[in-house]
Design an enzyme around this catalytic site. Structure first.
Site, mmCIF file in Angstrom:
data_model
loop_
_atom_site.group_PDB
_atom_site.id
_atom_site.type_symbol
_atom_site.label_atom_id
_atom_site.label_comp_id
_atom_site.label_asym_id
_atom_site.label_seq_id
_atom_site.Cartn_x
_atom_site.Cartn_y
_atom_site.Cartn_z
ATOM 1 N N THR A 100 0.725 -1.267 -0.083
ATOM 2 C CA THR A 100 -0.171 -0.204 -0.006
ATOM 3 C C THR A 100 0.738 1.294 0.078
ATOM 4 O O THR A 100 1.766 1.455 0.986
ATOM 5 C CB THR A 100 -0.922 -0.042 1.342
ATOM 6 O OG1 THR A 100 -1.696 -1.153 1.146
ATOM 7 C CG2 THR A 100 -1.918 1.238 1.168
ATOM 8 N N LYS A 175 -7.363 1.302 -2.930
ATOM 9 C CA LYS A 175 -6.884 0.671 -1.269
ATOM 10 C C LYS A 175 -7.188 1.944 -0.514
ATOM 11 O O LYS A 175 -7.516 1.616 0.684
ATOM 12 C CB LYS A 175 -5.457 0.445 -1.478
ATOM 13 C CG LYS A 175 -5.029 -0.114 0.024
ATOM 14 C CD LYS A 175 -5.588 -1.311 0.465
ATOM 15 C CE LYS A 175 -5.286 -1.660 1.719
ATOM 16 N NZ LYS A 175 -4.085 -2.465 1.746
ATOM 17 N N LYS A 243 0.484 4.997 8.310
ATOM 18 C CA LYS A 243 1.054 5.348 7.174
ATOM 19 C C LYS A 243 -0.212 5.310 6.009
ATOM 20 O O LYS A 243 -0.243 6.338 5.300
ATOM 21 C CB LYS A 243 2.026 4.088 6.654
ATOM 22 C CG LYS A 243 2.699 4.506 5.306
ATOM 23 C CD LYS A 243 1.950 3.566 4.402
ATOM 24 C CE LYS A 243 2.223 2.125 4.674
ATOM 25 N NZ LYS A 243 1.633 1.134 3.612
#
Length: 293
Positions: A100, A175, A243
Site C-alpha cells: 500500500t 486501496k 501510514k
C-alpha cells in the site's frame, strides 16, 4: 503463463507476504525471495524457495517480480536504488507492487518501467493475515489490462476478489477507499465492545447478535473475536495503518476533500502508537477506547 516454467521473485515476506509465497510454491512456481532478515524466510527456503541477497539479484531472470514492503520509501528503495528492480529486471518482465503506497509513486514506477520495456502494475491488497493465509485476498489493480490478463494466474493464487480498477495508480486510490472505510469502522467495533463490557454484557453473545445484522463488517467478524480473546497480535500493524491513513489524507487534501472521520481515526491511532502499540494489530485500538475515565 505455465507455473512450471514461470520464475517469480517475491520481495518482502512479512505477515502477509510469507503466506503469499507459500501459495505460489504450492502451485509449483519457481520462487526467489528477498527479505531484510533471512531467518524470517527460512521455512520458505526449506519449502523450496531460493534466497537472494538483494532485490536486484531476486529480479534477475524473473518473469514476474512481486514486491510487498512496508512504506513508500521502501518501494522507492527496492525499485530505484542500487541493486534495485528496475536496473536488474529483464526486458518484458512483469512488475507487481502489492505494497500500500502512493498513487503518484505507482505512476512514476510505471513510466520508468515502460521506458525499460517492463510491465508495471500497482496491486495493493486487503484481507489481512487471514486473507493471505487462505488465498482470499482482495486485489485492487492499476495498470494496463494486457498486463493484468497476463498475470491473472498469479493473482488467482493469492486472492479471490481480483478487480482491475484502471490506469496506473488506480489500485492505490482504491486501496485508500478501503482504508478510509475501515478506519471509522474500527472505531465503531472497539466502541461497541467497550460499551458491552461496561454494561456488563457477555461480549461473545453480543457479537452473535450484531455481527450478522446491519452492523456487520469484516472487522466485526474477524477482529472483534480477537479483541474478546485479548489477542492484539498483528494481522495488520498499527504503524502501517497510520501510514495508509496519512497517504489517504494527503491525497484527499490534494483533491480539496475533507475527511473528518479519517482524521479522527488517524489521531486516535497516533495516540495508540505513542502508547507503545505501533507493532500491535489494528484491533489494539480497543485498549485506547476501553480506558476508564
Amino acid at each position: 503463463m505455465k507455473t512450471q516454467s514461470t520464475k517469480v521473485a517475491f520481495i518482502g515476506t512479512g505477515v502477509m507476504g510469507h503466506s503469499m509465497v507459500k501459495h505460489l510454491l504450492l502451485k509449483g512456481y519457481d520462487v526467489k525471495v528477498f527479505t531484510r532478515t533471512k531467518e524470517k524466510a527460512q521455512d520458505l527456503i526449506l519449502q523450496g524457495a531460493s534466497w537472494s541477497s538483494n532485490p536486484g539479484e531476486a529480479a534477475k531472470n524473473a518473469d514476474i517480480i512481486i514486491s510487498m514492503v512496508g512504506y513508500p520509501k521502501d518501494v522507492e528503495e527496492i525499485y530505484f536504488y542500487e541493486n534495485g528492480i528496475l536496473e536488474n529486471a529483464r526486458e518484458g518482465a512483469y512488475l507487481i507492487d502489492m505494497t500500500t503506497s502512493t498513487p503518484s509513486l505507482a505512476k512514476q514506477i510505471y513510466v520508468k518501467a515502460k521506458e525499460k520495456g517492463l510491465h508495471f502494475m500497482d496491486a495493493p491488497v486487503s484481507g489481512g493475515d487471514i486473507g493471505a493465509q487462505e488465498a482470499r485476498l482482495t486485489i485492487m489493480i492499476g495498470g494496463d489490462k494486457e498486463s493484468v490478463a497476463a498475470c491473472l494466474p498469479i493473482f488467482e493464487c493469492l486472492g479471490s476478489n481480483i478487480i482491475h480498477q484502471g490506469d496506473p495508480g488506480a489500485g492505490q486510490h482504491t486501496k485508500m477507499c478501503n482504508q478510509i472505510a475501515i478506519a471509522t469502522n474500527m472505531i465503531g467495533v472497539c466502541e461497541a465492545l467497550a460499551y458491552a463490557d461496561s454494561a456488563g454484557l457477555d461480549a461473545e453473545s453480543v457479537l452473535k447478535s450484531i455481527s450478522s445484522g446491519a452492523a456487520g463488517s469484516w472487522s466485526l467478524s474477524n477482529l472483534a473475536p480477537r479483541i474478546i480473546a485479548g489477542n492484539f497480535e498483528p494481522g495488520f500493524f498499527v504503524k502501517h495503518f497510520i501510514k495508509d491513513m496519512e497517504i489517504a489524507l494527503d491525497e484527499a487534501n490534494r483533491m480539496g476533500l475533507e475527511l473528518p472521520g479519517l482524521s479522527l481515526a488517524r489521531d486516535m491511532y497516533v495516540k495508540l502508537s505513542s502508547n507503545g502499540e505501533e507493532n500491535s494489530g489494528t484491533q489494539a485500538l480497543y485498549k485506547l477506547i476501553s480506558e476508564k475515565k
